[in-house]
Write a protein that holds these residues in place. Structure first.
Motif, mmCIF file in Angstrom:
data_model
loop_
_atom_site.group_PDB
_atom_site.id
_atom_site.type_symbol
_atom_site.label_atom_id
_atom_site.label_comp_id
_atom_site.label_asym_id
_atom_site.label_seq_id
_atom_site.Cartn_x
_atom_site.Cartn_y
_atom_site.Cartn_z
ATOM 1 N N LEU A 141 7.286 1.125 -7.365
ATOM 2 C CA LEU A 141 6.881 0.636 -6.050
ATOM 3 C C LEU A 141 5.533 1.191 -5.624
ATOM 4 C CD1 LEU A 141 10.392 0.922 -4.395
ATOM 5 C CD2 LEU A 141 9.270 -1.139 -5.238
ATOM 6 N N GLY A 142 5.218 2.426 -6.040
ATOM 7 C CA GLY A 142 3.903 2.971 -5.717
ATOM 8 C C GLY A 142 2.794 2.178 -6.374
ATOM 9 N N SER A 143 2.948 1.863 -7.653
ATOM 10 C CA SER A 143 1.941 1.059 -8.348
ATOM 11 C C SER A 143 1.866 -0.348 -7.775
ATOM 12 C CB SER A 143 2.242 1.002 -9.841
ATOM 13 O OG SER A 143 3.536 0.448 -10.070
ATOM 14 N N SER A 144 3.004 -0.886 -7.352
ATOM 15 C CA SER A 144 3.007 -2.224 -6.753
ATOM 16 C C SER A 144 2.290 -2.222 -5.410
ATOM 17 C CB SER A 144 4.446 -2.714 -6.577
ATOM 18 O OG SER A 144 5.116 -2.782 -7.820
ATOM 19 N N ALA A 145 2.489 -1.169 -4.619
ATOM 20 C CA ALA A 145 1.790 -1.068 -3.340
ATOM 21 C C ALA A 145 0.281 -0.970 -3.554
ATOM 22 C CB ALA A 145 2.308 0.137 -2.559
ATOM 23 N N ALA A 146 -0.123 -0.178 -4.561
ATOM 24 C CA ALA A 146 -1.555 -0.065 -4.851
ATOM 25 C C ALA A 146 -2.133 -1.410 -5.283
ATOM 26 C CB ALA A 146 -1.776 0.985 -5.936
ATOM 27 N N ALA A 147 -1.388 -2.147 -6.111
ATOM 28 C CA ALA A 147 -1.845 -3.462 -6.548
ATOM 29 C C ALA A 147 -1.923 -4.435 -5.384
ATOM 30 C CB ALA A 147 -0.925 -4.004 -7.632
ATOM 31 N N ALA A 148 -0.959 -4.365 -4.479
ATOM 32 C CA ALA A 148 -0.953 -5.261 -3.323
ATOM 33 C C ALA A 148 -2.149 -4.988 -2.419
ATOM 34 C CB ALA A 148 0.353 -5.095 -2.542
ATOM 35 N N LEU A 149 -2.477 -3.721 -2.237
ATOM 36 C CA LEU A 149 -3.653 -3.393 -1.420
ATOM 37 C C LEU A 149 -4.934 -3.823 -2.118
ATOM 38 C CD1 LEU A 149 -2.567 0.144 -0.158
ATOM 39 C CD2 LEU A 149 -2.890 -1.900 1.249
ATOM 40 N N ALA A 150 -4.981 -3.688 -3.443
ATOM 41 C CA ALA A 150 -6.178 -4.088 -4.181
ATOM 42 C C ALA A 150 -6.384 -5.595 -4.164
ATOM 43 C CB ALA A 150 -6.079 -3.587 -5.624
ATOM 44 N N LEU A 151 -5.300 -6.351 -4.163
ATOM 45 C CA LEU A 151 -5.413 -7.807 -4.135
ATOM 46 C C LEU A 151 -6.045 -8.296 -2.840
ATOM 47 C CD1 LEU A 151 -2.024 -8.975 -5.690
ATOM 48 C CD2 LEU A 151 -4.310 -9.431 -6.598
ATOM 49 N N GLY A 152 -5.762 -7.635 -1.750
ATOM 50 C CA GLY A 152 -6.327 -8.024 -0.458
ATOM 51 C C GLY A 152 -5.939 -9.437 -0.080
ATOM 52 N N SER A 153 -6.824 -10.115 0.585
ATOM 53 C CA SER A 153 -6.542 -11.471 1.056
ATOM 54 C C SER A 153 -6.464 -12.477 -0.081
ATOM 55 C CB SER A 153 -7.631 -11.915 2.044
ATOM 56 O OG SER A 153 -8.911 -11.868 1.427
ATOM 57 N N ARG A 154 -6.863 -12.070 -1.295
ATOM 58 C CA ARG A 154 -6.774 -12.992 -2.432
ATOM 59 C C ARG A 154 -5.333 -13.165 -2.900
ATOM 60 N NH1 ARG A 154 -10.428 -9.732 -6.369
ATOM 61 N NH2 ARG A 154 -9.329 -8.088 -5.249
ATOM 62 N N GLY A 155 -4.441 -12.303 -2.405
ATOM 63 C CA GLY A 155 -3.049 -12.363 -2.858
ATOM 64 C C GLY A 155 -2.284 -13.490 -2.194
ATOM 65 N N SER A 156 -2.432 -14.684 -2.667
ATOM 66 C CA SER A 156 -1.750 -15.840 -2.087
ATOM 67 C C SER A 156 -0.276 -15.822 -2.476
ATOM 68 C CB SER A 156 -2.384 -17.130 -2.581
ATOM 69 O OG SER A 156 -2.135 -17.300 -3.966
ATOM 70 N N TRP A 157 0.489 -16.739 -1.897
ATOM 71 C CA TRP A 157 1.912 -16.814 -2.197
ATOM 72 C C TRP A 157 2.149 -17.195 -3.652
ATOM 73 C CZ3 TRP A 157 4.173 -21.265 -3.948
ATOM 74 C CH2 TRP A 157 3.482 -22.472 -3.764
ATOM 75 N N ARG A 158 1.192 -17.885 -4.263
ATOM 76 C CA ARG A 158 1.350 -18.235 -5.683
ATOM 77 C C ARG A 158 1.336 -16.982 -6.554
ATOM 78 N NH1 ARG A 158 -1.831 -22.002 -3.280
ATOM 79 N NH2 ARG A 158 -1.132 -24.185 -3.397
ATOM 80 N N ILE A 159 0.440 -16.065 -6.226
ATOM 81 C CA ILE A 159 0.394 -14.803 -6.965
ATOM 82 C C ILE A 159 1.688 -14.025 -6.752
ATOM 83 C CG2 ILE A 159 -0.760 -12.564 -7.107
ATOM 84 C CD1 ILE A 159 -3.381 -13.951 -6.548
ATOM 85 N N ALA A 160 2.236 -14.089 -5.539
ATOM 86 C CA ALA A 160 3.495 -13.407 -5.257
ATOM 87 C C ALA A 160 4.629 -13.980 -6.102
ATOM 88 C CB ALA A 160 3.825 -13.526 -3.773
ATOM 89 N N VAL A 161 4.679 -15.305 -6.229
ATOM 90 C CA VAL A 161 5.724 -15.937 -7.028
ATOM 91 C C VAL A 161 5.588 -15.539 -8.497
ATOM 92 C CG1 VAL A 161 6.612 -18.135 -7.873
ATOM 93 C CG2 VAL A 161 6.059 -17.859 -5.447
#
Length: 621
Positions: free
Chosen positions: A304-324
């Motif tokens: 979860l720590g690595s996932s949180a870091a990745a989520a912050l790095a993605l920023g606004s580019r992290g669309s719902w498609r990337i989440a899926v």
């Protein structure tokens, strides 16, 4: 994993919103499927659940709890279950269906509570986790550790009433007034009539909730005194009513002791003296359990720590498609490359996570969402106390770890994604990863449950008492067949455990005792139990194999209960043995003994009766 943040006022991620009805509909569908899948297979044929049937059956026939039937817990659950039997007929089916209705009520209350502190998607995830992991779970070899066929209804009823108290407190926060507070107090008072664990947790959480709500509303001292007085006064009513009702059938002192339930046992230190309860808490090997807790926590941090870091790095580019895509990849990867024990041991970190959530929430200015959040954290932490260093989602954890697991779901699916989104990251990506981890954990537990259910192939009864048993089934069936060949008026005592035989054969034990296990011997005293048997000797005795090494003594009659065993051997003659000779080695068996002046039953008759039971299931009770 960093300390969980307090919930945001408006949890939001970059995932599209689903229709509001979708989550509840999915919970109903999954719950229905779980009920169909596990039907008749959750209860154990000998351990614990037989007591949950026998005691209310006896109460429905007019016997009085504590006076005629010995009982270690409070009076609410057995009398409630006796009411179900009176209204809908005596039968396993009656109790199971009533418990399913209570499961539905718990789901509704949980959903509303989680929605109040987070959002609908998180509430749906919490509801699905409860239904699949806890309500219908069967991970251990012995069933009964679930909400449908629990080993102890006091836990499941206590949790339901605690959630009802929280619902009342939530209403008080929205509307004010003393009526909801009175309802919450009455619910907590009813919890007192179950077991100490849910009462301590519910009362602590309710007082925290009420105190914070009064503080947030800047209530005057007079207002605070009125509200707290209404809560405490209402909480006293159920115990007082219970004492008054029981006093109509027994001396006032015995009525008071019965109402107190397990409190004398707990406060006297008798429970903590047994090896079973030290192992349950994890203090029997504290170093190993602390290591396991730390290992589980490090796993949380790595994923979860690595996932949180990745989520912050993605920023606004992290669309719902990337989440899926992230959800699918993480699910496949963890499902393929992680070992099942990782997910079965993951709940060991729940005390640390729950404590972290409580600290994070309490460290901020309390608003309408944070008050119930902190109360939920206190509730979860208090329930974990009994299994603090040895937490799992099965065994006693099916009830004691359930609120902490729900809080974990709220943290990872609701609060952390909202905090990441508020910092410009992709909250949806983290939420997708959290849901993937949750899915793999649930599927792992369901895989173990599937293996347990696959072994339940032997029908012991039918109609209203439908029950499928494991490999012990044919032996139990043969013993029941033997009892069918005895006059119905004959009585039966089962030692050391197996009162299910009394219930399924509809034969009462003439004494007050239902179990003769180490806890009962420690609480009531062996001499007292021998005297009760001597005063009201049953016509038949069944000795059922039970390895009780978890209590520090392996076999009844050899390592404990020697006086009871000697009394049986002096006064009874063995007339049939089914399976192996019981209480000698690891093989299962049941010995049926007849009092020296009673009637016999031949082995041939027993086998004919067992065959008849297979071909013609018993009618509805």
């Amino acid at each position: 994993m960093p300390a969980p943040p307090a919930p945001a006022e408006e949890p939001a991620t970059d995932l599209p919103r689903a229709p509001g009805w979708l989550g509840p509909a999915l919970i109903v569908a999954v719950g229905t499927g779980m009920l169909a899948w596990t039907w008749g297979k959750l209860a154990d044929p000998l351990v614990d659940f037989g007591r949950e049937l026998y005691v209310p059956w006896q109460l429905a026939r007019g016997r009085v709890l504590y006076a005629d039937v010995a009982y270690l817990n409070g009076p609410l659950s057995p009398y409630l279950n006796a009411l179900w039997f009176r209204l809908f007929g005596v039968g396993i089916r009656t109790l199971v269906l009533c418990n399913v209705a209570l499961v539905a009520a718990i789901v509704v209350l949980l959903y509303r509570l989680v929605e109040e502190v987070s959002d609908r998607l998180t509430a749906a995830a919490a509801g699905l986790t409860f239904v699949t992991l806890f309500a219908f779970g069967h991970v251990t070899a012995v069933g009964n550790y679930n909400f449908v066929a629990p080993y102890c209804h006091e836990l499941t009823h206590g949790l339901l009433l605690a959630l009802a108290a929280f619902a009342c407190l939530g209403r008080h926060g929205r509307t004010g007034g003393t009526i909801p507070v009175t309802g919450a107090g009455a619910a907590v008072g009813l919890v007192f009539l179950t077991k100490p664990e849910p009462f301590l947790a519910a009362s602590l959480a309710s007082l925290v909730w009420l105190g914070l709500a009064l503080r947030a509303s800047r209530a005057t001292r007079r207002r605070a005194a009125t509200v707290l007085g209404a809560f405490l006064g209402a909480a006293l009513v159920p115990p007082l009513v219970a004492v008054a009702l029981l006093a109509g059938s027994m001396p006032a002192g015995e009525a008071l002791r019965g109402t107190l339930g397990a409190w004398p046992w707990v406060l006297g230190g008798d429970a903590s003296s047994l090896e079973f309860y030290r192992e349950l808490m994890g203090t029997h090997d504290l170093a190993a359990n602390l290591w396991a807790m730390g290992r589980a926590a490090s796993g949380y941090g790595a994923v979860l720590g690595s996932s949180a870091a990745a989520a912050l790095a993605l920023g606004s580019r992290g669309s719902w498609r990337i989440a899926v895509v992230g959800f699918l990849l993480v699910s496949i990867f963890l499902g393929a490359f992680s070992v099942p024990s990782m997910w079965l041991e993951a709940p060991r970190a729940l005390p640390l996570v729950t404590l972290g959530v409580g600290v994070a929430v309490s460290g901020r200015r309390l608003g309408p969402r944070r008050t119930p959040a902190l109360a939920l954290a206190m509730f979860a932490l208090a329930l974990l106390a009994k299994i603090f260093f040895n937490v799992h989602a099965y065994h006693y954890g099916f009830a004691l770890a359930m609120p902490a697991t729900v809080l974990l779901v709220v943290t990872l699916v609701g609060w952390v994604p909202a905090a990441i989104a508020a910092r410009g990251g992709s909250g949806g990506f983290f939420r997708a990863v959290a849901l993937a981890c949750l899915l793999v954990a649930v599927l792992t537990h369901l895989e173990v449950t599937a293996r347990r259910l696959a072994g339940k192939r032997h029908p012991l009864s039918g109609g209203a008492d439908v029950l499928l048993a494991d490999a012990r089934g044919p032996v139990v069936e043969a013993a029941l067949g033997a009892l069918d060949g005895v006059d119905q008026g004959r009585s039966l005592a089962v030692l050391p455990e197996g009162v299910m035989l009394n219930y399924l054969s509809r034969r009462a034990n003439p004494t007050a005792y239902t179990n003769f296990m180490p806890p009962e011997l420690a609480f009531y005293g062996e001499e007292r139990m021998v005297a009760a048997l001597d005063a009201a000797a049953p016509d038949y005795v069944a000795l059922v194999h039970k390895d009780t090494r978890e209590y520090g003594a392996r076999f009844f009659g050899h390592d404990y209960g020697r006086r009871l065993y000697a009394w049986v051997r002096r006064n009874y003659r063995e007339v049939a043995t089914f399976g192996a000779r019981p209480l000698h080695d690891q093989r299962f068996g049941i010995a049926l003994l007849r009092r020296v002046d009673g009637a016999t039953v031949s082995r041939a008759t027993a086998e004919r009766r067992a065959a008849a039971r297979r071909d013609n299931p018993s009618p509805e009770g």
